[in-house]
Design a protein around this motif. Structure first.
Motif, PDB file in Angstrom:
ATOM      1  N   ALA A   1       0.825  -1.205   0.000  1.00 42.39           N
ATOM      2  CA  ALA A   1       0.000   0.000   0.000  1.00 42.39           C
ATOM      3  C   ALA A   1       0.862   1.259   0.000  1.00 42.39           C
ATOM      4  CB  ALA A   1      -0.921  -0.005   1.207  1.00 42.39           C
ATOM      5  N   ARG A   2       1.936   1.247   0.754  1.00 41.14           N
ATOM      6  CA  ARG A   2       2.797   2.426   0.868  1.00 41.14           C
ATOM      7  C   ARG A   2       3.372   2.840  -0.484  1.00 41.14           C
ATOM      8  NH1 ARG A   2       8.508   2.818   4.087  1.00 41.14           N
ATOM      9  NH2 ARG A   2       8.932   4.965   3.557  1.00 41.14           N
ATOM     10  N   PHE A   3       3.793   1.866  -1.292  1.00 43.57           N
ATOM     11  CA  PHE A   3       4.392   2.163  -2.591  1.00 43.57           C
ATOM     12  C   PHE A   3       3.407   1.970  -3.750  1.00 43.57           C
ATOM     13  CE2 PHE A   3       8.117   0.977   0.042  1.00 43.57           C
ATOM     14  CZ  PHE A   3       8.757   2.209  -0.014  1.00 43.57           C
ATOM     15  N   ASN A   4       2.130   1.721  -3.412  1.00 41.26           N
ATOM     16  CA  ASN A   4       1.066   1.571  -4.409  1.00 41.26           C
ATOM     17  C   ASN A   4       1.395   0.488  -5.435  1.00 41.26           C
ATOM     18  OD1 ASN A   4      -1.423   2.148  -5.465  1.00 41.26           O
ATOM     19  ND2 ASN A   4      -0.691   3.821  -6.738  1.00 41.26           N
ATOM     20  N   LEU A   5       1.820  -0.665  -4.937  1.00 44.34           N
ATOM     21  CA  LEU A   5       2.162  -1.797  -5.795  1.00 44.34           C
ATOM     22  C   LEU A   5       0.973  -2.735  -5.933  1.00 44.34           C
ATOM     23  CD1 LEU A   5       5.675  -2.496  -4.291  1.00 44.34           C
ATOM     24  CD2 LEU A   5       5.207  -1.590  -6.554  1.00 44.34           C
ATOM     25  N   LYS A   6       0.860  -3.399  -7.076  1.00 41.86           N
ATOM     26  CA  LYS A   6      -0.253  -4.316  -7.346  1.00 41.86           C
ATOM     27  C   LYS A   6      -0.113  -5.639  -6.604  1.00 41.86           C
ATOM     28  CE  LYS A   6      -2.121  -1.739 -10.592  1.00 41.86           C
ATOM     29  NZ  LYS A   6      -3.247  -0.925 -10.283  1.00 41.86           N
ATOM     30  N   GLY A   7       1.133  -6.043  -6.342  1.00 41.71           N
ATOM     31  CA  GLY A   7       1.365  -7.304  -5.650  1.00 41.71           C
ATOM     32  C   GLY A   7       2.846  -7.622  -5.615  1.00 41.71           C
ATOM     33  N   PHE A   8       3.166  -8.774  -5.065  1.00 45.39           N
ATOM     34  CA  PHE A   8       4.554  -9.212  -5.001  1.00 45.39           C
ATOM     35  C   PHE A   8       5.038  -9.597  -6.400  1.00 45.39           C
ATOM     36  CE2 PHE A   8       2.883 -10.208  -0.757  1.00 45.39           C
ATOM     37  CZ  PHE A   8       3.764  -9.443  -0.002  1.00 45.39           C
ATOM     38  N   ASN A   9       6.296  -9.326  -6.671  1.00 49.63           N
ATOM     39  CA  ASN A   9       6.946  -9.678  -7.939  1.00 49.63           C
ATOM     40  C   ASN A   9       6.261  -9.030  -9.146  1.00 49.63           C
ATOM     41  OD1 ASN A   9       8.778 -11.214  -6.489  1.00 49.63           O
ATOM     42  ND2 ASN A   9       7.594 -13.065  -6.725  1.00 49.63           N
ATOM     43  N   LYS A  10       5.691  -7.846  -8.947  1.00 54.03           N
ATOM     44  CA  LYS A  10       5.079  -7.090 -10.039  1.00 54.03           C
ATOM     45  C   LYS A  10       5.770  -5.732 -10.123  1.00 54.03           C
ATOM     46  CE  LYS A  10       0.647  -9.367  -9.789  1.00 54.03           C
ATOM     47  NZ  LYS A  10       0.666 -10.194 -10.934  1.00 54.03           N
ATOM     48  N   PRO A  11       6.686  -5.550 -11.090  1.00 58.66           N
ATOM     49  CA  PRO A  11       7.440  -4.302 -11.181  1.00 58.66           C
ATOM     50  C   PRO A  11       6.572  -3.105 -11.540  1.00 58.66           C
ATOM     51  CG  PRO A  11       8.056  -5.826 -12.940  1.00 58.66           C
ATOM     52  CD  PRO A  11       7.059  -6.514 -12.089  1.00 58.66           C
ATOM     53  N   LYS A  12       7.021  -1.942 -11.084  1.00 59.26           N
ATOM     54  CA  LYS A  12       6.302  -0.699 -11.331  1.00 59.26           C
ATOM     55  C   LYS A  12       7.308   0.383 -11.706  1.00 59.26           C
ATOM     56  CE  LYS A  12       3.606   2.805  -9.015  1.00 59.26           C
ATOM     57  NZ  LYS A  12       3.119   3.330  -7.772  1.00 59.26           N
ATOM     58  N   ARG A  13       6.946   1.216 -12.668  1.00 58.32           N
ATOM     59  CA  ARG A  13       7.816   2.341 -13.044  1.00 58.32           C
ATOM     60  C   ARG A  13       7.797   3.386 -11.931  1.00 58.32           C
ATOM     61  NH1 ARG A  13      10.135   3.765 -17.384  1.00 58.32           N
ATOM     62  NH2 ARG A  13       9.591   5.927 -17.055  1.00 58.32           N
ATOM     63  N   THR A  14       8.936   4.061 -11.746  1.00 58.38           N
ATOM     64  CA  THR A  14       9.036   5.134 -10.759  1.00 58.38           C
ATOM     65  C   THR A  14       9.596   6.377 -11.446  1.00 58.38           C
ATOM     66  OG1 THR A  14      11.209   4.307 -10.097  1.00 58.38           O
ATOM     67  CG2 THR A  14       9.331   3.610  -8.770  1.00 58.38           C
ATOM     68  N   PRO A  15       8.760   7.093 -12.221  1.00 56.60           N
ATOM     69  CA  PRO A  15       9.258   8.216 -13.002  1.00 56.60           C
ATOM     70  C   PRO A  15       9.770   9.395 -12.173  1.00 56.60           C
ATOM     71  CG  PRO A  15       6.877   8.060 -13.176  1.00 56.60           C
ATOM     72  CD  PRO A  15       7.344   6.859 -12.414  1.00 56.60           C
ATOM     73  N   LYS A  16       9.309   9.503 -10.924  1.00 58.10           N
ATOM     74  CA  LYS A  16       9.743  10.641 -10.106  1.00 58.10           C
ATOM     75  C   LYS A  16      10.930  10.315  -9.202  1.00 58.10           C
ATOM     76  CE  LYS A  16       5.354  12.923 -10.293  1.00 58.10           C
ATOM     77  NZ  LYS A  16       4.221  13.493  -9.616  1.00 58.10           N
ATOM     78  N   HIS A  17      11.399   9.069  -9.216  1.00 54.87           N
ATOM     79  CA  HIS A  17      12.567   8.717  -8.401  1.00 54.87           C
ATOM     80  C   HIS A  17      13.809   9.331  -9.021  1.00 54.87           C
ATOM     81  CE1 HIS A  17      15.635   6.219  -6.394  1.00 54.87           C
ATOM     82  NE2 HIS A  17      14.747   6.216  -5.424  1.00 54.87           N
ATOM     83  N   LYS A  18      14.707   9.786  -8.186  1.00 56.43           N
ATOM     84  CA  LYS A  18      15.890  10.513  -8.642  1.00 56.43           C
ATOM     85  C   LYS A  18      16.809   9.681  -9.528  1.00 56.43           C
ATOM     86  CE  LYS A  18      19.770  12.464  -6.304  1.00 56.43           C
ATOM     87  NZ  LYS A  18      20.299  12.939  -5.042  1.00 56.43           N
ATOM     88  N   THR A  19      17.056   8.421  -9.157  1.00 59.90           N
ATOM     89  CA  THR A  19      18.048   7.633  -9.890  1.00 59.90           C
ATOM     90  C   THR A  19      17.539   6.327 -10.490  1.00 59.90           C
ATOM     91  OG1 THR A  19      18.753   6.573  -7.837  1.00 59.90           O
ATOM     92  CG2 THR A  19      19.980   8.524  -8.529  1.00 59.90           C
ATOM     93  N   LYS A  20      16.509   5.732  -9.907  1.00 58.62           N
ATOM     94  CA  LYS A  20      16.078   4.407 -10.368  1.00 58.62           C
ATOM     95  C   LYS A  20      14.743   4.489 -11.120  1.00 58.62           C
ATOM     96  CE  LYS A  20      19.627   2.419  -8.717  1.00 58.62           C
ATOM     97  NZ  LYS A  20      20.641   1.947  -9.633  1.00 58.62           N
ATOM     98  N   SER A  21      14.629   3.707 -12.195  1.00 58.15           N
ATOM     99  CA  SER A  21      13.458   3.800 -13.064  1.00 58.15           C
ATOM    100  C   SER A  21      12.309   2.870 -12.673  1.00 58.15           C
ATOM    101  CB  SER A  21      13.862   3.507 -14.506  1.00 58.15           C
ATOM    102  OG  SER A  21      14.288   2.171 -14.640  1.00 58.15           O
ATOM    103  N   HIS A  22      12.589   1.811 -11.920  1.00 59.88           N
ATOM    104  CA  HIS A  22      11.558   0.831 -11.554  1.00 59.88           C
ATOM    105  C   HIS A  22      11.750   0.362 -10.114  1.00 59.88           C
ATOM    106  CE1 HIS A  22      11.448   0.542 -15.936  1.00 59.88           C
ATOM    107  NE2 HIS A  22      10.266  -0.041 -15.823  1.00 59.88           N
ATOM    108  N   MET A  23      10.697  -0.250  -9.572  1.00 58.79           N
ATOM    109  CA  MET A  23      10.817  -0.911  -8.272  1.00 58.79           C
ATOM    110  C   MET A  23       9.881  -2.102  -8.242  1.00 58.79           C
ATOM    111  SD  MET A  23       8.991   1.371  -5.424  1.00 58.79           S
ATOM    112  CE  MET A  23       7.363   1.992  -5.585  1.00 58.79           C
TER     113      MET A  23
END
Length: 93
Positions: free
Chosen positions: A8-30
């Motif tokens: 919930a904190r990172f608004n992820l759909k579930g475990f082992n489901k990558p998500k783009r992070t366009p506003k993160h300073k250095t990393k593109s996904h989590m």
């Protein structure tokens, strides 16, 4: 098993489901990775602003980039879902 609060904190759909992070300073996904033993870990991966060669590279230069990446990160990719190399290879390359 209780639901992980990081979903919930990172608004992820579930475990082992990558998500783009366009506003993160250095990393593109989590991804919130979970292995077979149930251990979980938040992994940020991929350089922001850089695209991989893709699954089907067209030009010889793209093919060389993909081959070099996979060779350079082979050891990390073998570790499986708990490594950033694995996720980067799966999502970006």
């Amino acid at each position: 098993m209780a639901k992980d609060p990081r979903l919930a904190r990172f608004n992820l759909k579930g475990f082992n489901k990558p998500k783009r992070t366009p506003k993160h300073k250095t990393k593109s996904h989590m991804v919130l990775a979970r292995d077979k033993s149930g251990q979980t870990k938040l992994i940020r991966f991929g350089q922001q602003g850089v695209s991989g060669a893709g699954k089907n590279p067209k030009t010889p230069a793209q093919k060389a980039r993909r081959k070099s990446f996979l060779a350079r990160h082979a050891k990390g990719i073998k570790k499986g879902v708990m490594s950033g190399s694995f996720w980067s290879a799966k999502v970006k390359w």
